[in-house]
Enzyme design. Structure first.
Site, PDB file in Angstrom:
ATOM      1  N   SER A  50      -0.181  10.817   2.658  1.00 10.73           N
ATOM      2  CA  SER A  50      -0.008  10.958   3.871  1.00 10.73           C
ATOM      3  C   SER A  50      -1.428  11.815   4.339  1.00 10.73           C
ATOM      4  O   SER A  50      -2.389  11.532   4.190  1.00 10.73           O
ATOM      5  CB  SER A  50       1.346  11.785   4.376  1.00 10.73           C
ATOM      6  N   ASP A  56      -3.792   9.760  10.654  1.00 10.49           N
ATOM      7  CA  ASP A  56      -3.970  10.374   9.459  1.00 10.49           C
ATOM      8  C   ASP A  56      -4.251   9.433   8.334  1.00 10.49           C
ATOM      9  O   ASP A  56      -4.129   7.979   8.743  1.00 10.49           O
ATOM     10  CB  ASP A  56      -2.805  11.244   9.032  1.00 10.49           C
ATOM     11  N   ASP A 116      -2.523   7.568   6.456  1.00 11.90           N
ATOM     12  CA  ASP A 116      -1.879   6.477   6.172  1.00 11.90           C
ATOM     13  C   ASP A 116      -1.112   6.034   7.564  1.00 11.90           C
ATOM     14  O   ASP A 116      -0.219   5.130   7.517  1.00 11.90           O
ATOM     15  CB  ASP A 116      -0.622   6.800   5.222  1.00 11.90           C
TER      16      ASP A 116
END
Lengths: 453, 458
Positions: free
Chosen positions: A101, A245, A247
């Site tokens: 992430s 971000d 992901d």
């Protein structure tokens, strides 16, 4: 660099660590095998973000899943919400996203999803972790070992169609919005330009959309890391800028003046957009701004507060059948009608739809929100000192209403203070909010004085 | 099938082998062993990965690839590839080495990792020991996140391998033979179909479809398996010769044009007979379990047979103690042979082409060539292993057959003129292997006595 013991974390949230000495292929494979055992075989979707370690870990995960008798569907690079939606849509037994992430590029992690494409609840996570530690995995024989299928094409469309069902795509396309994008060379690099340009008809200026390159900025989209996209918005006269971000679950928004909007305000705009279409309950975490309460109240809707963490918010959203939810500070918008997960694509569509509907610039939409002032920070503490610190805080504000669902939240007439211990390091995360800058500064300063004194 | 898998796992100098599943060969073993290999290899060159068609090969491949990438190795995956092609590719791409995934002649439920160094050379015993030490220590050289290896697929390794075969063998002459091949659901079909297509050979393939779970029959290259489906087809199809390959194409056995299944022991002596007069090399390297016909053939060419312990490792170590040009051939009675022309890798396809070249040179029928050798009869069997009684068993055998000439390089071999037996512990399975041979008729009495004796220690 965090201390050595924080470079690998195996817990109820799964497995996360610095690739190399810490997060090894063997650890990833055995965690995946535990997962494959837990879901009982069947089809499991594996996707990833653009981290250089993603390919290696994808193979390790596939190895563990095959060893547990699962059939592996490998989707390649995709945003996490897209993977989750694909799991649900293709009736898989579960899914694994290889992504850390917003963590720095040397980290990677496995995010684990059930057959509905949702994070496991806390009880399931604990069960899975026990299974991992027991190491008594399902071991498929040659006859029981399945195969690896690849589907690198169909998932984004499934995701986009779900989003489009909840906005007026025609009016967005008609506006031919001038949009800027910063996909941080993450998973969004492969799907977001198509979403904005082809699906929503935007005139797009994009940076950091090369999935083969490293993250050009800090992975977490927050004001201090978004200078480049903010400048792009100003220089190229964009009406709005989006930053994801790695992901693609979190979203930051830049207004037409190049100002990075507060993430809580972005969530508030999304909540407003959702409740305009259909009123209902709202779920946010304890650290999310009171602006959400004001927006919900304007629609006559209720707000539930949960401990910090996507899984906690999602669990309560499921329980109360919420219309929308999220986590303010980290840019997570969760809209269950698309999917019960953080989804930057729903956020982008909602904002563009509101701009198209009102004809107003995004700065005007944001400026109409009630104004709150916030301070966030971290304070290190020594092991064993947490209890006394919390007690001293409580004693300092005897009149405050208290919420102990996650650390301590003190609700005061002039604002609130939320202090909670980090799950990963001996750090206290401190948040404070008030109606004026002076008040929030004084609240925040009092907490720091208490903790540092 | 935990029952089948239990006790099957073997981690040794030869690599990692076992029945895939609970109690046997697992993903964790694969990752650790491949990580050890990635740590062991010299840096800077790519590593080749290939597999046979076993269903579990995909699981092993994923683990092997992950481990090598994590060690910073660039990986070239050949997918399903015959072992000789795989080895050829290691040399051609000047790779640091390779991992071959496949259990060769074992049943479909088994799998294994085999390790190769530069130039596709099998690891020496010293290197294999080092690899094992790294495996057991579990201190692997994983690189940092931004120095991980890359993965590349390569499905074009077949033609360069065939080019090398075409340079050694007279394809124009060999293609006139009508040859039936039992591929036993393995990888040989990939090569043979391409030879037909590219060079106009007339290989007729049976059991040609590669299978991951149920092979057409046990993939062992022995007389019984040749007799099963291949031999009966020889006359009806009017074939000149018939060949049987194991799953990864490194071993071969054959049938003659009249439908006779020939002992796998014949491959090595016939190839030695063909190769000895052709080159400078005068040594035949084989193990103590191989037919005595090799000695007779070598004597005719004034050559010497070097007999070593059973298993690839002993052969590799023996090979390395001679100059390559001193050696004519190395091999086993199992139908696995290595020729200097092919840089000493077990290659069933090259062995077949050498036998066909021999047929062409001699001009007669294959059955006539076989009949031109004195007849030896070999009997092979096995009994479950009870390790703690092995020394007593061997001592008892030696006492009982005290009139023979003993060889203790691997278990016990006893020799008499025109007759011998060999009793040893298998390196790949928990069994005691019993082999006896006699010039002329089979030594049934000796065999029965040995089996009974060994059983009495089980």
């Amino acid at each position: 660099m965090p201390r050595r013991e924080h470079l690998l974390k195996i817990g109820v949230s799964g497995i996360r660590g610095v690739v190399g000495e810490f997060l090894t292929p063997a650890l990833a494979a055995s965690f995946a095998q535990a997962f494959g055992t837990y879901v009982g075989g069947g089809r499991v979707v594996v996707g990833r973000d653009t981290r250089p370690s993603g390919e290696m870990l994808t193979h390790a995960v596939a190895c563990g899943l095959l060893a547990a008798g699962c059939e592996v569907v490998e989707t390649g690079i995709l945003p996490t919400p897209t993977i989750q939606i694909y799991v649900a849509a293709t009736h898989a037994q579960g899914g694994i996203a290889v992504t850390a992430s917003h963590n720095p590029p040397e980290y990677n992690a496995l995010k684990l999803f059930n057959a509905q494409g949702l994070f496991f609840n806390n009880y399931e996570r604990a069960e899975l972790l026990d299974l991992y530690h027991q190491s008594n995995f399902r071991q498929a024989s040659n006859e029981e070992i399945s195969r690896v299928l690849t589907d690198h094409g169909s998932a984004p469309r499934l995701h986009f169609d779900k989003v489009l069902a909840h906005v007026d795509a025609g009016r967005i396309r008609n506006r031919r919005f001038r949009v800027a994008l910063d996909a941080v060379n993450g998973a969004g690099a492969v799907t977001t330009p198509g979403f904005l340009r082809d699906v929503l008809g935007c005139d797009l200026e994009a940076i950091s959309i090369d999935p083969t390159q490293v993250f050009p900025r800090e992975a977490e989209p927050k004001p201090e890391t978004l200078g480049e996209i903010a400048a792009l918005v100003r220089q190229c006269h964009r009406e709005i800028g989006f930053a994801q971000d790695p992901d693609g679950d979190r979203l930051a928004v830049i207004d037409e003046n190049g100002v990075v909007l507060d993430n809580d305000d972005v969530l508030a705009l999304a909540v407003d957009a959702a409740l305009r279409r259909r009123p209902g309950d709202v779920v946010v975490n304890l650290t999310t701004s009171s602006v959400i309460d004001d927006v919900a109240a304007a629609h006559g809707c209720r707000v539930y507060r949960t401990p910090v963490g996507e899984a906690n918010v999602v669990e309560t959203m499921q329980a109360v059948n919420a219309v929308i939810g999220g986590e303010g500070s980290n840019g997570g918008i969760i809209f269950p009608a698309v999917h019960l997960c953080r989804d930057s694509y729903t956020g982008m569509a909602f904002l563009l739809d509101r701009m198209a509907e009102t004809g107003e610039p995004v700065s005007a939409l944001a400026s109409r929100l009630p104004k709150y002032y916030r301070r966030y920070g971290k304070v290190a503490y020594e092991h064993g000192r947490l209890g006394p610190l919390m007690q001293s805080l409580e004693a300092k504000f005897p009149a405050a209403a208290k919420d102990r669902a996650d650390g301590l939240k003190l609700l005061l007439p002039e604002g609130w203070i939320h202090v909670r211990a980090s799950n990963t390091e001996p750090l206290l995360r401190v948040a404070a909010e008030a109606k004026s800058q002076a008040t929030v500064e004084s609240l925040y300063a009092e907490v720091l004085r208490l903790f540092n004194g | 099938m935990p029952d089948e898998a239990a006790r099957s796992l073997r981690i040794s100098q030869v690599g990692l082998r076992g029945v895939v599943g609970a109690g046997g060969l697992t993903a964790a073993h694969v990752l650790d062993f491949a990580s050890a290999f990635g740590t062991f290899l010299e840096p800077g060159r790519c590593v080749i990965v290939g597999r046979d068609p076993r269903a579990s090969g995909v699981m092993l491949r994923e683990g092997v690839v992950a481990a090598l990438l994590a060690c910073g190795k660039d990986v070239v995956d050949l997918g399903i590839a015959p072992t000789p092609v795989f080895q050829h590719t290691i040399r051609r791409l000047d790779a640091a080495g390779g991992i071959s995934i496949g259990a060769s002649h074992n049943a479909a439920g088994w799998n294994a990792l085999k390790f190769f160094g530069r130039n596709a050379i099998y690891l020496s015993t010293a290197e294999a020991n080092e690899l094992l030490d790294i495996y057991h220590l579990k201190k692997f050289s994983f690189v940092e996140w931004n120095r991980l290896g890359t993965l590349q697929s390569n499905h074009h390794s077949l033609d360069p391998y065939l080019d090398e075969l075409a340079a050694v063998f007279d394809f124009d002459a060999l293609r006139r033979f009508r040859v039936v091949v039992d591929c036993c659901s393995g990888t040989s079909s990939l090569i043979l179909r391409r030879i037909n297509e590219r060079f106009g050979f007339q290989f007729i393939l049976i059991n040609e479809k590669m299978r991951g779970v149920a092979f057409a029959h046990e993939p062992a290259t022995n007389k019984d398996m040749v007799a099963l489906q291949l031999a009966p087809l020889m006359r009806p199809l009017g074939a000149d010769a018939g060949f049987l390959f194991d799953a990864d194409s490194d071993r071969v056995a054959f049938a003659t044009e009249d439908g006779a299944a020939i002992s796998e022991e014949m491959v090595l002596p016939m190839l030695a007979d063909y190769l000895l007069p052709r080159g400078e090399g005068k040594l035949v390297i084989t193990n103590v379990s191989t037919t005595a016909l090799v000695d007779e053939v070598a004597a005719r060419h004034s050559s010497e047979v070097v007999r070593v312990a059973v298993g690839r490792q002993a052969a590799i170590d023996a090979l390395s103690s001679y100059r390559p040009e001193q050696i004519a051939i190395a091999g086993e009675g199992t139908g696995a042979t290595m020729m200097p022309q092919f840089r000493f890798v077990y290659d069933g396809i090259a062995s077949m082409l050498a036998l066909l070249s021999m047929m062409r040179e001699r001009g007669g029928k294959l059955s006539e060539i076989v009949a031109s050798y004195p007849r030896y009869s070999i009997l092979k069997g096995q009994v479950p292993l009870v390790t703690h009684r092995i020394p007593a068993l061997l001592a008892s055998l030696r006492e009982r057959y005290a009139d023979g000439r003993p060889n203790v390089v691997d278990g016990l071999r006893m020799d008499w003129p025109g007759r011998w037996f060999h009793v040893r512990v298998s390196q790949t399975e928990p069994v005691v292997r019993i082999i006896c041979e006699q010039r002329g008729d089979p030594p049934h009495d000796l065999y029965a006595t040995l089996i009974e004796l060994v059983r009495s220690f089980a």
